[in-house]
Design a protein around this motif. Sequence first.
Motif, short mmCIF file in Angstrom:
data_model
loop_
_atom_site.label_atom_id
_atom_site.label_comp_id
_atom_site.label_asym_id
_atom_site.label_seq_id
_atom_site.Cartn_x
_atom_site.Cartn_y
_atom_site.Cartn_z
N SER A 707 0.80 -1.12 -0.01
CA SER A 707 -0.17 0.07 -0.22
C SER A 707 0.90 1.30 0.19
O SER A 707 0.35 2.41 -0.56
CB SER A 707 -1.04 -0.09 1.22
N SER A 708 2.12 1.10 0.35
CA SER A 708 2.98 2.27 0.42
C SER A 708 3.62 2.42 -0.71
O SER A 708 4.31 3.49 -1.11
CB SER A 708 4.09 2.14 1.54
N LEU A 709 3.56 1.58 -1.91
CA LEU A 709 4.32 1.88 -3.00
C LEU A 709 3.36 2.40 -4.02
O LEU A 709 2.39 1.67 -4.42
CB LEU A 709 4.81 0.39 -3.52
N GLU A 710 3.56 3.62 -4.53
CA GLU A 710 2.81 4.02 -5.48
C GLU A 710 3.69 4.58 -6.55
O GLU A 710 4.76 4.87 -6.59
CB GLU A 710 2.14 5.49 -4.98
N TYR A 711 2.97 4.63 -7.86
CA TYR A 711 3.72 4.82 -9.04
C TYR A 711 3.13 6.17 -9.72
O TYR A 711 2.20 6.60 -9.38
CB TYR A 711 3.57 3.63 -10.14
N GLN A 712 4.18 6.49 -10.27
CA GLN A 712 3.77 7.88 -10.91
C GLN A 712 2.94 7.38 -12.27
O GLN A 712 2.93 6.50 -12.66
CB GLN A 712 4.95 8.67 -11.68
N LYS A 713 1.96 8.56 -12.42
CA LYS A 713 0.94 8.62 -13.54
C LYS A 713 1.86 7.83 -15.03
O LYS A 713 2.40 8.84 -15.37
CB LYS A 713 0.20 9.76 -13.61
N LYS A 715 3.51 5.85 -15.68
CA LYS A 715 4.96 5.32 -15.65
C LYS A 715 5.10 4.15 -14.74
O LYS A 715 4.42 4.21 -14.10
CB LYS A 715 5.59 6.54 -15.39
N ASN A 716 6.27 3.56 -14.88
CA ASN A 716 6.63 2.44 -14.21
C ASN A 716 7.60 2.55 -13.09
O ASN A 716 8.23 1.91 -12.65
CB ASN A 716 7.04 1.31 -15.16
N ILE A 717 7.69 3.77 -12.85
CA ILE A 717 8.55 4.49 -11.93
C ILE A 717 7.92 4.54 -10.66
O ILE A 717 6.81 5.34 -10.57
CB ILE A 717 9.28 5.59 -12.36
N GLU A 721 7.74 9.50 -2.88
CA GLU A 721 7.71 9.43 -1.73
C GLU A 721 7.99 7.76 -1.62
O GLU A 721 8.70 7.32 -0.81
CB GLU A 721 6.45 9.65 -1.09
N SER A 722 7.35 7.01 -2.37
CA SER A 722 7.64 5.45 -2.45
C SER A 722 9.11 5.22 -2.57
O SER A 722 9.68 4.48 -2.04
CB SER A 722 6.55 4.87 -3.33
N GLY A 723 9.64 5.94 -3.85
CA GLY A 723 11.02 5.52 -3.84
C GLY A 723 12.06 6.15 -2.93
O GLY A 723 12.85 5.55 -2.55
N ARG A 724 11.69 6.92 -2.16
CA ARG A 724 12.40 7.38 -0.80
C ARG A 724 12.40 6.06 -0.08
O ARG A 724 13.61 6.26 0.82
CB ARG A 724 12.00 8.59 -0.56
N PHE A 782 12.79 2.52 -8.68
CA PHE A 782 12.78 3.64 -7.62
C PHE A 782 13.51 4.79 -7.74
O PHE A 782 13.51 5.75 -6.94
CB PHE A 782 12.74 2.78 -6.09
N SER A 783 14.55 4.72 -8.64
CA SER A 783 15.49 6.00 -8.97
C SER A 783 15.45 6.23 -10.54
O SER A 783 15.60 5.34 -11.15
CB SER A 783 16.57 5.76 -8.36
N LYS A 784 15.32 7.44 -10.87
CA LYS A 784 15.53 7.63 -12.41
C LYS A 784 17.02 7.78 -12.80
O LYS A 784 17.23 7.06 -13.79
CB LYS A 784 14.77 9.24 -12.72
#
Length: 818
Positions: A707-713, A715-717, A721-724, A782-784
Amino acid sequence: MVVETSSVILSQVLSGEYTDARSRIEALSKALSKMDHTTSEASRCCDALAKRSNHLDSLTSPASDASALLSQSASNLGSTLAKLKDARDKFETVRDCEPAIDRLRDGVRAMEDQRKNDRKGGLRRQAAFRDKNAAALGLSEQDVYAAADSMEILRDAFDYFLDRKSWRSTPPALQQLERVHKQGVSSMCTLITTHLLSAGQAIRLKRTGQKDGPLIPEKGETAEMTRDRLTKALQNRDLLKSIGEYEEQQPVESRPIREMRAVFECLGGEGHHLGPARKTEPSSLTEVFGVPANRVIRTEKVGSGGYSKLVKKSLKTGFAQLDAYGEARKEVAFKSIDGYYRRIKTERKKRAEKRKSFDEEGNKDDEADIAARDAVRCLEHAMVVVAGEKTVYKAMVAPSLVQAQDEDAIPISPFYRKACVAAYSHVVAAVVDRTMDIIEIVFLKEGGIGQSSGAEKEGKAYSGLKVRTAASAAVAGLRMLDGVRMLGPSLAKLCDMPIDDPKDPSTRKHNTAAKMSVASTLCIAIHRTTVKNCAKTLENLSKSIQEDPNNGTKHRPLDARLASVSSDMVRAIKIISPFVSAYKSVTKRRALPWDPNIGDEAGEIDSYVRFLIMRLLSSLQTKALNYAKDTEDETGQAKSNMFMINNTYYLLQQLAPKEENEKDTEIYIMDGDWFKEKVTTVYNSEKNKYLLHWEGINSHLTEVSDSSLEYQKNKNILSLESGRLLKERFKGFNDEFQHMFDCHNKLSVIDPILRKQLQDGVKNVFLRQYEKFFDKYSKLRFSKKNQDDYLKYPPKTVDSMLNTMYGGNLTAGGGEST
C-alpha cells in the motif's frame, strides 16, 4: 743270730729231743735273758747312730742352702743378661730401622717430584711413569715391605720403653722412636697419595662393538628416549652398562696395589700412631656424620665449582693413611666430573653459536632443554665415577678392615671402620656436590629462577620471564628431576658404605640418621633441591601467564588474531605432558599454589594444566577487555569478541582430546570434560556476541507494504515518496555493509576452517534476508538516475566479498605472526 739260736732251741724242745722239761725251761730263760741284753745293746747303738746322723745333718744344711742360692744367682744373672741384651736391641731400634724409613722417604720424594714435573710439563704418561718407578727412582717393592716391618718394630720398641718410664734413658728413646715413626707414617701417606694421583681416573671410554656390551646413549636423545633407556636398564639391573659414555675401571696397577695394601695393613687399626689405643672417637670424625639433608644449602658462589662447604673441609679421620687416600682420590674424582662438564659445556656453546644465526628466541628455548639434557648426562657420568671410586676403595682400603688371625696382629680400632666410610664419603661427596652444582646452574641460568627470585613489580613478586622461556625452563626442570628420580636411588646406593661390621651381629643396628655420611646426605639433598627448584619453574610458568602484557601488537594484536600467549601456552602444555611421574615427585613433597596437598593426597598433573588454562583464559579476557576500552576504536568490541574466538578455537583444536591418542602413563592427555566444556562455552558465547554486530544490517531490510508503493502516472517508476522508502533502505544497507566490511575485514582469522565458519555465520545473519529483499525490490524502479548505485551490492557480490573476509594483514601491520 740270737733270734736264730732261740728258734733252734725252741724247735728242739718242741720236737721232743730234750726230755728234761726243767733243763729246757732254764735254757729258755737264759735265751730270753740273752735276747733282752742283745736288744738293749741294739737300742743303744741306734740312739748313738741317730745322734751322729743329726750331727751330720747340722753340718751339711748350710752347704745345701749356699748351693741353692748360688743356683738362683746364676739364673738371675742369665735373665739379667737377656734383658740387657733385649734392652740394648730396643735402644738400637732407631739405628736399625731408620735406614729402611729413609729409603722409603727418599724414594717417595723422588716419585712425588717426578709426578709434579710431569704435571707441570703437561705430560700425562702415567702408565709409563708407574713402570719406571723401581728402576729410575730406586724404590723397590721390597723397600716398602721393609719399611712396613720397621714400623712394626718401632711400635714394639715404643711399647717396651713406655712400660719402663722410670729409666732415665726412656724419654730420649721415646722421642727418637716417635720421630722415626712419624717420618715413616708421613712417607707412607705420601706414597699412597702419589700412587693414587698417578693412577688417574677410575673410568674409561666404553668399548663398543661387543655383543651384549655397554650401551652409549645418543648425545641428542629426547627426554622420552632417556626415560625408556633408564627404565629398561633398571628392569634388567644393568644400569651402569646403559648410562654415560664411560665405564668404570681399576686404574691402579698390581704393584701399587700390593704396596698400598702393605701400608694399610701396617698402619691399619692402631698402627698409625704410637702408644695406647684411642678410647674416644675423634671429634673431627663425628662431625662428618649425621648432617641433616634439610640443612644442605648453597654456600658456594655459582660458577665456583661447588655447592656446599661440607665437601670443602679437609679430611681428618684420625687415621693418616685414610686422610691421604681420601684427599688424593677426591682430587681425581672431582677432576673427572668437572672436566666432563666443562667439555660438554664447551661443545654446547659451539653448537649454540651455529644455531644463533637462525632463530635467536628459539635458540634460547632450545638451550634450556639442551642444558637439562647435559645435566642428566653429568648425573649419569657421576654415577660411573662413583662406581669407579668404589672399585678403588675395595681394592685399597676394604682389605684393611679384615682382622688378621695372627695373635700378635694389632687389633682394629673400633673407630677405623667409621673412618673408612668417612674417607670414601669424602671422595664421592665431591662428585655428588659438583653434580648438584651443575643441576642448579641450569635452574639458575637457563631456568631463570635466579633472575626471578626477589624481583618485584608493583609490590608483587615478578618472575620476569616470558611464557615461552618459562615453559622451556619448566620442562628443563622436569627433565632433570626425571633423571634424578630414576638415578638417585642407585647413586645413593653406590655412595653408601655400611658402618657396622656385617660379620659381627652385635654391631648390626638400625641405620639411623646419625650414621649417614656426607655423601649419603648429599644424595638426599640433590633430590630435595631439584624438587624445590623444579617447583619454582612450574610456579614461574603460571606467573608468566599472569604477567603477560595486556598491550602491544604481539600480546594484543591489532587484527585480533591469535595471541602469542595462547600458542606459547599450548606449547608449554604439550612439552610438559611427558613428565607425569616427575610432576608427581614435586607435588608429593611441595605444597603448590594450585595444589596445597602433599604426599598421597597431592593432585596429578591435570590440576596444574587446569590452573594454567584458567590463568590463560583470565589473561585473554583481560586483553579482550582492553580492546573494548579503546574509545578511539569503534570496532573495539568486535575485536574483543574476535580475539577470544581466535584464541579459544585454537585451544580447542590443539588441546582437546583426540580419539586416536594412545594411552601412555608417562604422557599426559587432556581427556577431562572440564576443558572442552569450559572453552567451548567461552567460544560459543564470544561467537554469538560477535555475530550480533552484523544484526544491525537487518534493520535496513524491512519490507515495505504494498500500500505504500505508489507509481507515477502513466509511468513504471515509483513515486517520489515511495521511491524514497526503498532508497533509504538500499542506501542504509549499502553504507552499513560497506562500513562493517571495511572494519571487520581488517580482522584476521588464520585458521581456514574457523574463517569459513565465521563467514558462513555472518551470511546466516543477513544474507538470506538480503537476497529476498534484493530479489523483490531490485525489480522496481525507484530512482531515475541512480538506480545502479543503490543496487551496487547484489547478493552474489556480497557473498563474494564475505568470502574474502578475515584475511587481515597476514604479512605485516596487523600484528606479529605467532
